[in-house]
Design an enzyme around this catalytic site. Structure first.
Site, PDB file in Angstrom:
ATOM      1  N   ASP A 182      -3.147  -2.872  -5.010  1.00 53.09           N
ATOM      2  CA  ASP A 182      -2.234  -3.930  -4.693  1.00 53.09           C
ATOM      3  C   ASP A 182      -1.257  -4.256  -5.709  1.00 53.09           C
ATOM      4  OD1 ASP A 182      -2.903  -4.538  -2.039  1.00 53.09           O
ATOM      5  OD2 ASP A 182      -4.226  -6.151  -2.463  1.00 53.09           O
ATOM      6  N   HIS A 188      -0.882 -11.288  -4.649  1.00 47.95           N
ATOM      7  CA  HIS A 188       0.407 -10.720  -4.568  1.00 47.95           C
ATOM      8  C   HIS A 188       1.661 -11.738  -5.430  1.00 47.95           C
ATOM      9  CE1 HIS A 188      -0.622  -7.848  -2.199  1.00 47.95           C
ATOM     10  NE2 HIS A 188      -1.278  -8.437  -1.312  1.00 47.95           N
ATOM     11  N   HIS A 216       0.682  -1.214   0.003  1.00 47.86           N
ATOM     12  CA  HIS A 216       0.059  -0.046  -0.108  1.00 47.86           C
ATOM     13  C   HIS A 216       0.917   1.231  -0.078  1.00 47.86           C
ATOM     14  CE1 HIS A 216      -3.296  -2.505   2.136  1.00 47.86           C
ATOM     15  NE2 HIS A 216      -3.031  -3.165   0.727  1.00 47.86           N
ATOM     16  N   HIS A 275      -9.104  -1.866  -5.080  1.00 46.80           N
ATOM     17  CA  HIS A 275      -8.238  -2.372  -4.179  1.00 46.80           C
ATOM     18  C   HIS A 275      -7.226  -3.421  -4.700  1.00 46.80           C
ATOM     19  CE1 HIS A 275      -6.110  -2.394  -0.370  1.00 46.80           C
ATOM     20  NE2 HIS A 275      -5.858  -3.936  -0.731  1.00 46.80           N
TER      21      HIS A 275
END
EC number: 3.5.1.108
Length: 286
Positions: free
Chosen positions: A241, A264, A79, A237
């Site tokens: 990321d 991720h 973030h 969001h």
């Protein structure tokens, strides 16, 4: 080759908060850095534990992105990195008193505010803006990521939660600029499914999680402090990321990123493929 002046912060700024996974209070300090420093984390500056924000230093991608170098470790960096990258901060030293970056409200907003508090100034050296010249792909099971040549940095993201009707299928395509990031992406908070909570806690995660820094989805309902900030806040969001993870390439670049259900681990995998392609193209120019 495109380029612009390198940028750093005008002054040091600090922020204290709690890490979302380990639940430890931490002090975060952002400091100006010299030209060509890049984004560098430090855990114990006196012992020389410096962690450059680069793909080569990624050591974990379980529910967040973790970096490690010279014996130092720092987690949940995405973030903060998304805010620095999107606001064009190239050179900054980041000290964190604990192993995890404070979560703030679960979005990038607190870090954008920190950057504004510090101010940003141009430096004498330029930073080249790389341009992808051929597509690269990554796929694992239902996760698909691709990067195509483009004259801008654009993300088109599809999020599909067939088992949760409150999220369902969300799609967003957006050119990422500093302005669009600030308005459309930075405020969007991390989220979790209610039925994942026990699993996450058993793994020693979300020790600092609360409704002040995350949105919960249970069946067809939303559990949140206040309303969703956008009807499609979850997919926004996910884009946040992705920006943070791809910033670990270590240089600004232009490409159209298409993502379906990435996390991720897959973000980092695509980042490595993009970096390899950019390095190959740079060699051809020499």
């Amino acid at each position: 080759m495109l380029g612009r002046a390198q940028r750093t912060l005008k002054r040091k700024v600090c922020y204290s908060g709690v890490g979302v996974h380990f639940g430890k209070p931490a002090m975060l300090t952002l400091e100006p850095a010299e030209e060509n420093t890049g984004v560098v984390f430090s855990r114990h500056a006196a012992s020389g534990q410096y962690i450059p924000a680069r793909l080569a230093n990624v050591c974990g991608t379980g529910r967040s992105t973790t970096l490690s170098s010279q014996g130092g470790v720092v987690s949940t960096v995405e973030h903060l990195l998304a805010a620095l990258y999107s606001c064009g901060v190239d050179n900054v030293r980041i000290h964190c008193s604990e192993d995890e970056i404070p979560i703030g409200d679960g979005s990038s907003q607190v870090f954008v505010d920190l950057i504004d508090q510090a101010g940003v100034e141009e430096q004498g050296q330029t930073v080249p803006i790389a341009r992808l010249t051929h597509p690269v792909y990554y796929q694992h099971q239902d996760t698909i990521l691709a990067a195509f040549p483009s004259e801008e940095f654009k993300i088109s993201y599809t999020l599909h939660y067939s088992h949760n009707s409150a999220i369902g299928t969300q799609y967003r395509s957006q050119v990422i600029s500093e302005e669009s990031f600030r308005k459309e992406i930075a405020p969007c908070r991390t989220f979790a499914l209610y039925n994942e909570l026990c699993f996450l806690m058993e793994r020693g995660l979300i020790g600092g999680g609360c409704l002040g820094n995350a949105v919960l989805f249970k069946d067809d309902s939303v559990i949140s402090l206040g309303k969703l900030r956008f009807p499609d806040e979850p997919v926004r969001h996910k884009m946040l990321d992705l920006i943070g993870d791809l910033s670990l390439i270590g240089k600004p670049f232009l490409a159209h990123i298409i993502a379906v259900g990435s996390g991720h681990s897959s973000n980092i995998a695509l980042g490595n493929k993009i970096l390899e392609a950019l390095q190959y193209e740079q060699e051809l120019v020499k």
